[in-house]
Design a protein around this motif. Structure first.
Motif, short mmCIF file in Angstrom:
data_model
loop_
_atom_site.label_atom_id
_atom_site.label_comp_id
_atom_site.label_asym_id
_atom_site.label_seq_id
_atom_site.Cartn_x
_atom_site.Cartn_y
_atom_site.Cartn_z
N ILE A 1 0.85 -1.19 0.00
CA ILE A 1 0.00 0.00 0.00
C ILE A 1 0.89 1.24 0.00
O ILE A 1 1.72 1.41 0.90
N ASP A 2 0.72 2.07 -1.01
CA ASP A 2 1.48 3.31 -1.13
C ASP A 2 0.49 4.43 -1.45
O ASP A 2 0.09 4.62 -2.60
N VAL B 1 -2.08 -1.49 -3.66
CA VAL B 1 -2.82 -0.23 -3.82
C VAL B 1 -1.81 0.91 -3.88
O VAL B 1 -0.98 1.06 -2.97
N THR B 2 -1.86 1.68 -4.96
CA THR B 2 -1.02 2.88 -5.08
C THR B 2 -1.91 4.07 -5.38
O THR B 2 -2.89 3.94 -6.13
N ASN C 1 -4.43 3.05 -8.43
CA ASN C 1 -4.34 1.73 -9.07
C ASN C 1 -4.51 0.66 -8.01
O ASN C 1 -3.84 0.69 -6.97
N VAL C 2 -5.39 -0.27 -8.29
CA VAL C 2 -5.66 -1.39 -7.37
C VAL C 2 -5.46 -2.69 -8.14
O VAL C 2 -6.01 -2.85 -9.24
N HIS C 3 -4.68 -3.58 -7.56
CA HIS C 3 -4.46 -4.89 -8.17
C HIS C 3 -4.62 -5.95 -7.09
O HIS C 3 -3.96 -5.91 -6.06
N ILE C 4 -5.52 -6.90 -7.33
CA ILE C 4 -5.78 -8.00 -6.40
C ILE C 4 -5.66 -9.30 -7.18
O ILE C 4 -6.22 -9.43 -8.28
N SER C 5 -4.92 -10.26 -6.64
CA SER C 5 -4.75 -11.54 -7.32
C SER C 5 -4.80 -12.66 -6.30
O SER C 5 -4.45 -12.49 -5.13
N ASN C 6 -5.26 -13.83 -6.75
CA ASN C 6 -5.30 -15.01 -5.90
C ASN C 6 -5.41 -16.24 -6.79
O ASN C 6 -6.07 -16.22 -7.83
N PRO C 7 -4.73 -17.34 -6.42
CA PRO C 7 -4.89 -18.58 -7.18
C PRO C 7 -6.32 -19.09 -7.07
O PRO C 7 -6.97 -18.97 -6.03
#
Length: 417
Positions: free
Chosen positions: A288-289, A328-329, A337-343
């Protein structure tokens, strides 16, 4: 009557006098039957020695109330002919019995004609008077028709304006209903997913217990998990009451659905959101930035917060137990910009389209037909402020949700949350 010098002339003049007095009562029907009234009055004016004034009035009424066509032009011509005939008939009478002759001739104090006008002068005067009378009738009829058109256009414009206002009100109500539905999905889905995850974990813990061999730590863990479920259920109930209150008070709802501290993209709100997810057993790695938060539109920060909330909820529902990566930046220059990832734990189908960077674009989340509504709602809100939203699985069956938001809203939607 005296000019006829016969019983028939006297009788015909009496009929004309009575008919001329009764004829104006036909004008009462000029609104409903202007053609019929104009026809009857024109015929009577031609046949009887009466003034053409009533014929001119019916002609003016016909022009004012009917659009010009061949039949209307024929009735106007007939009424004009009746006017000319009536005026010329008066001009052909001896000067002492003629209205036109009396106007053009010299009379003494007793009213007797001393110098009668010539027959040619009387005919020209009668024809000129008829033309002037017809012109006045046509001008009055056209003016009345234009006035009526203007009034009708104003009424139609007022009706269209009322309809537009009604449609605008309906649109605002629909937008408010959509915003409330979105708020209900965002809050209730998050709370209910936490309850479901905790309940599932509690079920697993209870399944591992053996009769007569329960440690104090296991009892404590079960009690803590049950307490978490109770708190989350109470929170979900409060949120349901809040949604019902929004439905009952639309004016209050518009203010409530706006940006607030609890839904802003601050470190505190994100920490609370992540702590809840971790408390439900989720494994989350974060980056988180956040910079220049005050320079970002509050509506945009709320959409970003809802994106993080929906992404975590989606991961818990469709890939329970899988690790989640959250990035989160935020900056005034580049937006959010939000990026969420999960297998996902499931191999992606071979027919899923690749968007060029190894991610299978716009693929529905795992979990069947019920999934995907929240992500589609996020995409609509992101697009409304000029951002982009994509999701899908890569070649390793890792699900990605990526949202890019501008620092300022490009297009605001009333009631958008």
């Amino acid at each position: 009557m005296s000019a006829w010098h016969s019983d028939i002339g006297m009788f015909w003049s009496l009929i004309g006098l009575v008919t001329g007095a009764a004829l104006p009562f036909l004008l009462r029907e000029r609104d409903e039957k202007p053609e019929f009234v104009c026809l009857i009055v024109a015929i009577v004016t031609i046949c009887l020695p009466i003034s053409p004034l009533t014929a001119l009035m019916t002609q003016s009424a016909l022009i004012a109330r009917r659009e010009p066509d061949r039949r209307i032009y024929g009735l106007i011509a007939l009424s004009s002919a009746a006017t000319v005939i009536s005026r010329l008939r008066d001009a052909l009478m001896p000067a002492e019995y003629s209205i036109i002759g009396t106007m053009l001739s010299s009379t003494n104090d007793q009213g007797d004609v001393i110098h009668a006008a010539s027959r040619q002068g009387m005919l020209l005067a009668g024809l000129l008077l008829a033309v002037i009378s017809i012109a006045i009738a046509v001008i009055v009829g056209v003016a009345n028709r234009n006035t009526s058109r203007a009034q009708r256009a104003q009424r139609q414009a007022a009706q269209q304006q009322d309809r537009a206002q009604m449609l605008q009100s309906d649109l605002a109500s629909q937008q408010l209903a959509d915003a409330i539905a979105t708020e209900a999905h965002d809050t209730l889905a998050h709370s209910l997913s936490l309850i479901a995850v905790n309940a599932s974990a509690l079920q697993v813990q209870c399944g591992t217990l053996t009769a007569g061999n329960i440690t104090d730590q296991q009892v404590h863990d079960i009690a803590q998990r049950a307490e978490d479920i109770r708190k989350q259920a109470a929170g979900a109930l409060d949120e349901a009451h809040s949604i019902i209150d929004l439905l009952r008070n639309p004016n209050k709802a518009r203010q409530t659905l706006g940006p607030g501290d609890a839904t802003s993209l601050s470190r505190e709100s994100l920490s609370s959101l992540i702590a809840e997810a971790r408390g439900a057993g989720a494994h989350i790695d974060t980056w988180i930035d956040i910079q220049d938060m005050g320079a970002i539109d509050p509506d945009v920060t709320k959409i970003a917060y809802r994106t993080v909330q929906e992404g975590l909820t989606n991961a818990r529902r469709h890939a329970p137990g899988q690790p989640i990566e959250l990035e989160v930046t935020c900056s005034a220059a580049h937006g959010i910009n939000v990026h969420i990832s999960n297998p996902t734990g499931i191999q992606a189908p071979e027919h899923t389209a690749d968007n060029g960077n190894g991610i299978k674009a716009e693929r529905e989340p795992m979990g069947g037909p019920a999934g995907g509504n929240g992500l589609r709602g996020i995409r609509e809100r992101v697009a409304a402020v000029g951002g982009t939203c994509t999701w899908g699985t890569d070649k390793r069956s890792v699900f990605h949700l990526e949202v890019s938001l501008p620092p300022r809203s490009v297009q605001r939607q009333p009631g958008a949350a």
